[in-house]
Design a protein around this motif. Sequence first.
Motif, PDB file in Angstrom:
ATOM      1  N   ARG A 151      10.306   4.521   1.556  1.00 50.11           N
ATOM      2  CA  ARG A 151       9.987   4.178   2.943  1.00 50.11           C
ATOM      3  C   ARG A 151       9.504   5.421   3.703  1.00 50.11           C
ATOM      4  N   ASN A 152      10.225   6.525   3.531  1.00 52.17           N
ATOM      5  CA  ASN A 152       9.873   7.736   4.287  1.00 52.17           C
ATOM      6  C   ASN A 152       8.574   8.360   3.814  1.00 52.17           C
ATOM      7  N   THR A 158       1.188   8.433   5.858  1.00 52.41           N
ATOM      8  CA  THR A 158       0.131   7.558   6.389  1.00 52.41           C
ATOM      9  C   THR A 158       0.115   7.727   7.908  1.00 52.41           C
ATOM     10  N   ARG A 159      -0.983   7.320   8.499  1.00 54.26           N
ATOM     11  CA  ARG A 159      -1.079   7.445   9.961  1.00 54.26           C
ATOM     12  C   ARG A 159      -0.510   6.223  10.667  1.00 54.26           C
ATOM     13  N   ARG A 179       3.495 -10.198   6.715  1.00 50.89           N
ATOM     14  CA  ARG A 179       2.435 -10.413   7.707  1.00 50.89           C
ATOM     15  C   ARG A 179       2.551  -9.397   8.848  1.00 50.89           C
ATOM     16  N   THR A 180       3.485  -8.457   8.678  1.00 49.70           N
ATOM     17  CA  THR A 180       3.548  -7.316   9.595  1.00 49.70           C
ATOM     18  C   THR A 180       3.694  -6.087   8.702  1.00 49.70           C
ATOM     19  N   THR A 181       3.454  -4.904   9.288  1.00 51.51           N
ATOM     20  CA  THR A 181       3.590  -3.675   8.499  1.00 51.51           C
ATOM     21  C   THR A 181       5.021  -3.530   7.985  1.00 51.51           C
ATOM     22  N   ALA A 182       5.985  -3.777   8.870  1.00 53.01           N
ATOM     23  CA  ALA A 182       7.387  -3.630   8.459  1.00 53.01           C
ATOM     24  C   ALA A 182       7.699  -4.546   7.280  1.00 53.01           C
ATOM     25  N   GLN A 183       7.259  -5.796   7.368  1.00 52.81           N
ATOM     26  CA  GLN A 183       7.506  -6.737   6.258  1.00 52.81           C
ATOM     27  C   GLN A 183       6.815  -6.273   4.981  1.00 52.81           C
ATOM     28  N   ALA A 184       5.568  -5.858   5.120  1.00 49.92           N
ATOM     29  CA  ALA A 184       4.798  -5.479   3.937  1.00 49.92           C
ATOM     30  C   ALA A 184       5.441  -4.293   3.220  1.00 49.92           C
ATOM     31  N   VAL A 185       5.900  -3.304   3.989  1.00 49.49           N
ATOM     32  CA  VAL A 185       6.485  -2.107   3.379  1.00 49.49           C
ATOM     33  C   VAL A 185       7.891  -2.402   2.849  1.00 49.49           C
ATOM     34  N   GLU A 186       8.726  -2.992   3.682  1.00 46.81           N
ATOM     35  CA  GLU A 186      10.119  -3.221   3.270  1.00 46.81           C
ATOM     36  C   GLU A 186      10.188  -4.145   2.050  1.00 46.81           C
ATOM     37  N   ARG A 187       9.369  -5.174   2.067  1.00 46.99           N
ATOM     38  CA  ARG A 187       9.381  -6.120   0.931  1.00 46.99           C
ATOM     39  C   ARG A 187       8.722  -5.495  -0.292  1.00 46.99           C
TER      40      ARG A 187
END
Length: 249
Positions: A151-152, A158-159, A179-187
């Motif tokens: 995650r870090n 990235t910007r 469908r959001t950045t948080a979802q895309a990264v965390e998942r």
Amino acid sequence: MILELDCGNSFIKWRVLEASQAAVFAEGVVDSDVALLGGLHSLAGLSLQHCRLVSVRAQEETNRLVGVLVAAFGVSISCAAPSREMAGVRNGYEEYARLGLDRWLAMLGGFQLASGACLVLDFGTAATADFITADGEHLGGFICPGMPLMRNQLRTHTRKIRYDDVAAERALESLVPGRTTAQAVERGCTLMLRGFAQSQLELARSYWGEEFSVFLTGGDAELVADALPGARFVPDLVFVGLAMACPLS
Ligand SMILES: Nc1ncnc2c1ncn2[C@@H]1O[C@H](COP(=O)(O)OP(=O)(O)O)[C@@H](O)[C@H]1O
Ligand SMILES: CC(C)(COP(=O)(O)O)[C@@H](O)C(=O)NCCC(=O)O
Ligand SMILES: [K+]
């Protein structure tokens, strides 16, 4: 009472056992020595006689923590040390002292609980896998970045990947495409951890068929638990090994 500490790269896991060692008096997870002392000092009825500790931190940092605890509680402190062989497990590293002590203790705990071949998976700052045969030979293992590091790295390099802890937590309600950045990264990172875990399972099957136990531990174990039906989730596996490596007598 006995104070037990597992000092990982991100957090200090602690617990206080009753003198009989049969019951947990108190426990917690803290991110600093100061928070640890604060937590311990706030416990009514605390009466420490011993302390045992495992650390994967720098020697200086560990020594400092030991000094602080001795000064605060006047207890004797036993620190887990590297070993070539213990409790029927043979360290498989070319240089045995280089194997992370948290891995070593989790292996001792897992082998004792399994009384047979086992795969030990630990999801903390790093994700680790270790393979121990039925006769106690450590075949070695794997290390890759855990959830906090993945995650870090994305946030740092990235910007436009920026989101808060609340969004991160909410993102893991499901694992469908984000469908959001948080979802895309965390998942996405969760699926990487699951993929790591499943490939270890496949390797273990290729060695031992179905004749092995899988142990799951570490702060992020829950992220992979339902991808590994049959694995035993043992949050205190490192403490099981710590008691074996640092007995009181
Ligand atoms: N109660 C908790 N306190 C702190 N971190 C937790 C807790 N439960 C789960 N975690 C997660 O566990 C991870 C750290 O796992 P941990 O095994 O403590 O790592 P390490 O041993 O490397 O310090 C972090 O991603 C954190 O978000
Ligand atoms: C692999 C580790 C970084 C895992 O640490 P953690 O995620 O538990 O904080 C730690 O066990 C370690 O520093 N090991 C030394 C290198 C090795 O085991 O090869
Ligand atoms: K750990």
